[in-house]
Design a protein around this motif. Structure first.
Motif, mmCIF file in Angstrom:
data_model
loop_
_atom_site.group_PDB
_atom_site.id
_atom_site.type_symbol
_atom_site.label_atom_id
_atom_site.label_comp_id
_atom_site.label_asym_id
_atom_site.label_seq_id
_atom_site.Cartn_x
_atom_site.Cartn_y
_atom_site.Cartn_z
ATOM 1 N N ILE A 152 0.844 -1.188 0.000
ATOM 2 C CA ILE A 152 0.000 0.000 0.000
ATOM 3 C C ILE A 152 0.882 1.242 0.000
ATOM 4 C CG2 ILE A 152 -1.903 -1.167 1.142
ATOM 5 C CD1 ILE A 152 -1.168 0.297 3.715
ATOM 6 N N VAL A 153 0.388 2.291 -0.638
ATOM 7 C CA VAL A 153 1.135 3.550 -0.736
ATOM 8 C C VAL A 153 0.186 4.709 -0.481
ATOM 9 C CG1 VAL A 153 2.816 2.618 -2.381
ATOM 10 C CG2 VAL A 153 0.722 3.682 -3.232
ATOM 11 N N GLY A 154 0.737 5.822 -0.038
ATOM 12 C CA GLY A 154 -0.083 6.999 0.208
ATOM 13 C C GLY A 154 0.672 8.003 1.046
ATOM 14 N N ASN A 155 0.181 9.220 1.064
ATOM 15 C CA ASN A 155 0.894 10.296 1.758
ATOM 16 C C ASN A 155 0.488 10.466 3.212
ATOM 17 O OD1 ASN A 155 2.278 10.918 -0.612
ATOM 18 N ND2 ASN A 155 0.730 12.398 -1.277
ATOM 19 N N GLU A 156 -0.609 9.844 3.630
ATOM 20 C CA GLU A 156 -1.089 10.004 5.004
ATOM 21 C C GLU A 156 -0.982 8.674 5.746
ATOM 22 O OE1 GLU A 156 -5.299 10.965 7.076
ATOM 23 O OE2 GLU A 156 -4.588 12.499 5.670
ATOM 24 N N THR A 157 -0.117 8.638 6.745
ATOM 25 C CA THR A 157 0.153 7.387 7.461
ATOM 26 C C THR A 157 -1.088 6.829 8.134
ATOM 27 O OG1 THR A 157 2.460 8.023 7.843
ATOM 28 C CG2 THR A 157 1.541 6.337 9.283
ATOM 29 N N SER A 158 -1.866 7.668 8.785
ATOM 30 C CA SER A 158 -3.042 7.170 9.507
ATOM 31 C C SER A 158 -4.051 6.546 8.546
ATOM 32 C CB SER A 158 -3.694 8.298 10.297
ATOM 33 O OG SER A 158 -4.115 9.356 9.449
ATOM 34 N N ALA A 159 -4.186 7.115 7.344
ATOM 35 C CA ALA A 159 -5.096 6.536 6.349
ATOM 36 C C ALA A 159 -4.590 5.169 5.908
ATOM 37 C CB ALA A 159 -5.223 7.473 5.151
ATOM 38 N N LYS A 160 -3.283 5.052 5.706
ATOM 39 C CA LYS A 160 -2.722 3.756 5.309
ATOM 40 C C LYS A 160 -2.948 2.714 6.407
ATOM 41 C CE LYS A 160 1.350 5.490 4.069
ATOM 42 N NZ LYS A 160 2.742 5.548 3.552
ATOM 43 N N TYR A 213 1.976 -4.428 3.509
ATOM 44 C CA TYR A 213 3.207 -3.694 3.764
ATOM 45 C C TYR A 213 3.093 -2.260 3.258
ATOM 46 C CZ TYR A 213 5.247 -8.296 4.614
ATOM 47 O OH TYR A 213 5.507 -9.553 5.112
ATOM 48 N N ASP A 214 3.519 -1.324 4.095
ATOM 49 C CA ASP A 214 3.539 0.081 3.707
ATOM 50 C C ASP A 214 4.747 0.308 2.799
ATOM 51 O OD1 ASP A 214 3.746 2.836 3.492
ATOM 52 O OD2 ASP A 214 3.381 3.220 5.622
ATOM 53 N N ALA A 215 4.481 0.604 1.526
ATOM 54 C CA ALA A 215 5.555 0.764 0.542
ATOM 55 C C ALA A 215 5.939 2.221 0.310
ATOM 56 C CB ALA A 215 5.144 0.119 -0.778
ATOM 57 N N GLY A 216 5.425 3.135 1.151
ATOM 58 C CA GLY A 216 5.877 4.508 1.047
ATOM 59 C C GLY A 216 4.803 5.486 0.609
ATOM 60 N N PRO A 217 5.208 6.674 0.187
ATOM 61 C CA PRO A 217 4.261 7.729 -0.204
ATOM 62 C C PRO A 217 3.587 7.426 -1.537
ATOM 63 C CG PRO A 217 6.492 8.416 -0.690
ATOM 64 C CD PRO A 217 6.611 7.115 0.063
ATOM 65 N N ALA A 218 2.682 8.303 -1.929
ATOM 66 C CA ALA A 218 1.931 8.085 -3.166
ATOM 67 C C ALA A 218 2.838 7.935 -4.374
ATOM 68 C CB ALA A 218 0.945 9.238 -3.379
ATOM 69 N N ALA A 219 3.980 8.624 -4.384
ATOM 70 C CA ALA A 219 4.900 8.529 -5.521
ATOM 71 C C ALA A 219 5.406 7.108 -5.731
ATOM 72 C CB ALA A 219 6.072 9.487 -5.328
ATOM 73 N N SER A 220 5.405 6.294 -4.678
ATOM 74 C CA SER A 220 5.847 4.904 -4.813
ATOM 75 C C SER A 220 4.876 4.075 -5.640
ATOM 76 C CB SER A 220 6.020 4.259 -3.433
ATOM 77 O OG SER A 220 7.063 4.876 -2.708
ATOM 78 N N ALA A 221 3.666 4.610 -5.854
ATOM 79 C CA ALA A 221 2.693 3.898 -6.697
ATOM 80 C C ALA A 221 3.219 3.709 -8.105
ATOM 81 C CB ALA A 221 1.375 4.653 -6.722
ATOM 82 N N ARG A 222 4.144 4.555 -8.540
ATOM 83 C CA ARG A 222 4.709 4.411 -9.877
ATOM 84 C C ARG A 222 5.394 3.056 -10.018
ATOM 85 N NH1 ARG A 222 7.382 10.497 -10.527
ATOM 86 N NH2 ARG A 222 5.601 11.592 -9.557
#
Length: 232
Positions: free
Chosen positions: A165-173, A188-197
């Motif tokens: 999962i990826v996203g800019n807000e930790t609590s949402a993830k 697994y938290d794979a990082g911010p939204a840019a990691s979606a690429r």
């Protein structure tokens, strides 16, 4: 907690609806055509009721609505499962209803006519495009990109992969991870939204492998392995 699945009449949306229903999560299935959503929801309930791998277990019935009504009936999480061609238009149609909700974007921008390649939007990924379109007031979490519809719809077998999962807000993830973990998968938290690429681009690689005549399997997923862990 009721979740909405927009584009829930497609194969991946249907598979997710069934998996969450068996996990005890109420699902509001959304479609541009409310009547079709209602028909598909009833078909999913009938399928679950007659499935030998589910029979005897309690599942939460799926309900079908228009996309807008499905969002309204959701408590917190809305899953976007439409084809990429309908990605932006669907979000624009429900944007006003996403206040105080999290959007889970599972869409992969596959190249037109070639599912073995991606055609990323100018924003960098579908997840980033959704975040830009909705603005910072609606947290967007990219997830479930690499799980095949075939796997989701075959209830007699567990989901055969981990979820990034990826996203800019930790609590949402964290909220989204808790929901997806109800499907008995590792998240697994794979990082911010840019990691979606990177995460979204894994899907066409899996598709390429799964349709290759040189690979002795299909519908494969990915797993995150700890050092020294034996393969299953």
């Amino acid at each position: 907690m009721t979740i909405a699945i927009l584009g829930g009449t497609g194969p991946q949306g249907q598979g997710l609806a069934k998996r969450f229903a068996v996990a005890g999560v109420p699902v509001a299935l959304g479609s541009r055509d409310a009547a079709r959503a209602s028909e598909i929801a009833q078909a999913l309930n009938d399928s679950l009721a007659s499935d030998p791998s589910v029979r005897g277990a309690t599942f939460t019935p799926v309900s079908g609505y228009s996309n807008e009504e499905a969002v309204a009936r959701s408590d917190r999480i809305v899953v976007l499962a439409v084809p990429y061609a309908a990605h932006d238009a669907t979000l624009q149609s429900v944007a006003d209803g996403l206040t105080n909700r999290i959007l889970v974007d599972i869409v992969v921008p596959l190249a037109q006519g070639n599912p073995r390649a991606v055609a990323m939007p100018p924003e960098g990924s579908a997840t980033e495009a959704a975040q830009q379109l909705l603005g910072d007031s609606v947290p967007v979490v990219g997830a479930l990109h690499n799980v095949s519809a075939h796997t989701l719809n075959h209830m007699d077998a567990p989901i055969n992969c981990d979820v990034l999962i990826v996203g800019n807000e930790t609590s949402a993830k964290e909220e989204v991870a808790a929901l997806i973990e109800k499907l008995n998968v590792n998240v697994y938290d794979a990082g911010p939204a840019a990691s979606a690429r990177c995460v979204e681009a894994i899907t066409p690689i899996l598709i390429r492998l799964n349709i290759s005549k040189k690979v002795p399997f299909s519908h494969a997923g990915i797993r995150i392995w700890a050092p020294g862990m034996a393969a299953a």
